[in-house]
Motif scaffolding. Sequence first.
Motif, PDB file in Angstrom:
ATOM      1  N   PHE A 143      38.711  34.118  40.179  1.00 30.04           N
ATOM      2  CA  PHE A 143      38.551  33.225  41.319  1.00 30.04           C
ATOM      3  C   PHE A 143      37.136  32.657  41.256  1.00 30.04           C
ATOM      4  O   PHE A 143      36.166  33.409  41.270  1.00 30.04           O
ATOM      5  CB  PHE A 143      38.710  33.981  42.644  1.00 30.04           C
ATOM      6  CG  PHE A 143      40.120  34.414  42.958  1.00 30.04           C
ATOM      7  CD1 PHE A 143      40.974  34.929  42.005  1.00 30.04           C
ATOM      8  CD2 PHE A 143      40.580  34.325  44.251  1.00 30.04           C
ATOM      9  CE1 PHE A 143      42.262  35.339  42.319  1.00 30.04           C
ATOM     10  CE2 PHE A 143      41.867  34.731  44.591  1.00 30.04           C
ATOM     11  CZ  PHE A 143      42.710  35.232  43.618  1.00 30.04           C
ATOM     12  N   HIS A 144      37.020  31.334  41.166  1.00 35.78           N
ATOM     13  CA  HIS A 144      35.715  30.674  41.210  1.00 35.78           C
ATOM     14  C   HIS A 144      35.532  30.147  42.629  1.00 35.78           C
ATOM     15  O   HIS A 144      36.260  29.252  43.058  1.00 35.78           O
ATOM     16  CB  HIS A 144      35.646  29.537  40.189  1.00 35.78           C
ATOM     17  CG  HIS A 144      34.415  28.698  40.311  1.00 35.78           C
ATOM     18  ND1 HIS A 144      34.371  27.408  39.874  1.00 35.78           N
ATOM     19  CD2 HIS A 144      33.185  28.953  40.821  1.00 35.78           C
ATOM     20  CE1 HIS A 144      33.167  26.903  40.112  1.00 35.78           C
ATOM     21  NE2 HIS A 144      32.439  27.824  40.700  1.00 35.78           N
ATOM     22  N   TYR A 145      34.585  30.743  43.336  1.00 30.93           N
ATOM     23  CA  TYR A 145      34.296  30.332  44.706  1.00 30.93           C
ATOM     24  C   TYR A 145      33.376  29.111  44.611  1.00 30.93           C
ATOM     25  O   TYR A 145      32.162  29.251  44.462  1.00 30.93           O
ATOM     26  CB  TYR A 145      33.675  31.480  45.485  1.00 30.93           C
ATOM     27  CG  TYR A 145      34.502  32.742  45.402  1.00 30.93           C
ATOM     28  CD1 TYR A 145      35.804  32.788  45.899  1.00 30.93           C
ATOM     29  CD2 TYR A 145      34.009  33.897  44.792  1.00 30.93           C
ATOM     30  CE1 TYR A 145      36.580  33.931  45.808  1.00 30.93           C
ATOM     31  CE2 TYR A 145      34.777  35.042  44.703  1.00 30.93           C
ATOM     32  CZ  TYR A 145      36.055  35.062  45.206  1.00 30.93           C
ATOM     33  OH  TYR A 145      36.819  36.188  45.106  1.00 30.93           O
ATOM     34  N   ASP A 198      42.648  26.165  45.584  1.00 33.38           N
ATOM     35  CA  ASP A 198      43.005  26.526  46.947  1.00 33.38           C
ATOM     36  C   ASP A 198      41.913  26.011  47.873  1.00 33.38           C
ATOM     37  O   ASP A 198      40.724  26.156  47.584  1.00 33.38           O
ATOM     38  CB  ASP A 198      43.110  28.053  47.083  1.00 33.38           C
ATOM     39  CG  ASP A 198      43.559  28.458  48.471  1.00 33.38           C
ATOM     40  OD1 ASP A 198      44.773  28.428  48.713  1.00 33.38           O
ATOM     41  OD2 ASP A 198      42.695  28.793  49.305  1.00 33.38           O
ATOM     42  N   ILE A 199      42.320  25.413  48.982  1.00 31.34           N
ATOM     43  CA  ILE A 199      41.362  24.980  50.008  1.00 31.34           C
ATOM     44  C   ILE A 199      41.737  25.677  51.299  1.00 31.34           C
ATOM     45  O   ILE A 199      42.869  25.592  51.768  1.00 31.34           O
ATOM     46  CB  ILE A 199      41.377  23.448  50.186  1.00 31.34           C
ATOM     47  CG1 ILE A 199      40.976  22.787  48.862  1.00 31.34           C
ATOM     48  CG2 ILE A 199      40.446  23.031  51.318  1.00 31.34           C
ATOM     49  CD1 ILE A 199      41.054  21.287  48.856  1.00 31.34           C
ATOM     50  N   GLY A 200      40.798  26.431  51.840  1.00 33.62           N
ATOM     51  CA  GLY A 200      41.033  27.181  53.063  1.00 33.62           C
ATOM     52  C   GLY A 200      40.480  28.590  52.941  1.00 33.62           C
ATOM     53  O   GLY A 200      39.725  28.907  52.031  1.00 33.62           O
ATOM     54  N   SER A 201      40.869  29.430  53.854  1.00 33.57           N
ATOM     55  CA  SER A 201      40.355  30.793  53.942  1.00 33.57           C
ATOM     56  C   SER A 201      40.511  31.555  52.634  1.00 33.57           C
ATOM     57  O   SER A 201      41.575  31.540  52.019  1.00 33.57           O
ATOM     58  CB  SER A 201      41.074  31.560  55.043  1.00 33.57           C
ATOM     59  OG  SER A 201      40.706  32.922  55.002  1.00 33.57           O
ATOM     60  N   THR A 245      38.371  27.325  46.389  1.00 34.09           N
ATOM     61  CA  THR A 245      38.459  28.367  45.374  1.00 34.09           C
ATOM     62  C   THR A 245      39.349  27.878  44.250  1.00 34.09           C
ATOM     63  O   THR A 245      40.518  27.556  44.479  1.00 34.09           O
ATOM     64  CB  THR A 245      39.043  29.672  45.967  1.00 34.09           C
ATOM     65  OG1 THR A 245      38.276  30.057  47.110  1.00 34.09           O
ATOM     66  CG2 THR A 245      39.017  30.794  44.931  1.00 34.09           C
ATOM     67  N   ASP A 246      38.792  27.807  43.042  1.00 31.08           N
ATOM     68  CA  ASP A 246      39.594  27.516  41.864  1.00 31.08           C
ATOM     69  C   ASP A 246      40.056  28.829  41.278  1.00 31.08           C
ATOM     70  O   ASP A 246      39.241  29.724  41.019  1.00 31.08           O
ATOM     71  CB  ASP A 246      38.784  26.731  40.834  1.00 31.08           C
ATOM     72  CG  ASP A 246      38.555  25.287  41.235  1.00 31.08           C
ATOM     73  OD1 ASP A 246      39.326  24.774  42.068  1.00 31.08           O
ATOM     74  OD2 ASP A 246      37.611  24.672  40.716  1.00 31.08           O
TER      75      ASP A 246
END
Length: 159
Positions: A136-138, A104-107, A152-153
Amino acid sequence: MTEVIMDVEIVRFPATNLAVIEHHGSPLLEHETVNKLIKWRQENNLFDNEKYRCYGIHYTNPAITPLEQHHVDFAISIDKPIAKNAYGIVSKTIPALRCAKARDIGSRNNNQAIIYLLEQWLPQSREKIGSYPPIFHYVNVGLTIPTSEMITDVYLPLA
């Protein structure tokens, strides 16, 4: 409404030792919990984001869970024992897991990868969800990261 399509790969998540602070209660107060982990991290000079990766272990979905039952662990990967501390940081381990991974890319307040994995990918995949909660890997953290560039992966453990 446009259908979201994300790249999903099946990966082996390695067993990972963590320094964890548990958050129970309102998602609106998560920042207070995270700030304790950040202060502990600073006091212990654990600044290398590649070596000390940041994670969230999401036991509940805050959108559908009563506030008093919401639970997430905020963590960093660690390679040494954790001394007793005033912040409530404890040791935990993510076991080695087979996972579906999406980025995921974004907030971080509107993660689309977990929604995609659970609502679109999983029903079409013939896979079964595992017993460990989503991880969730930030990937990039810090005050200088613009919301639009947060990465976030999301790892969905599989049976």
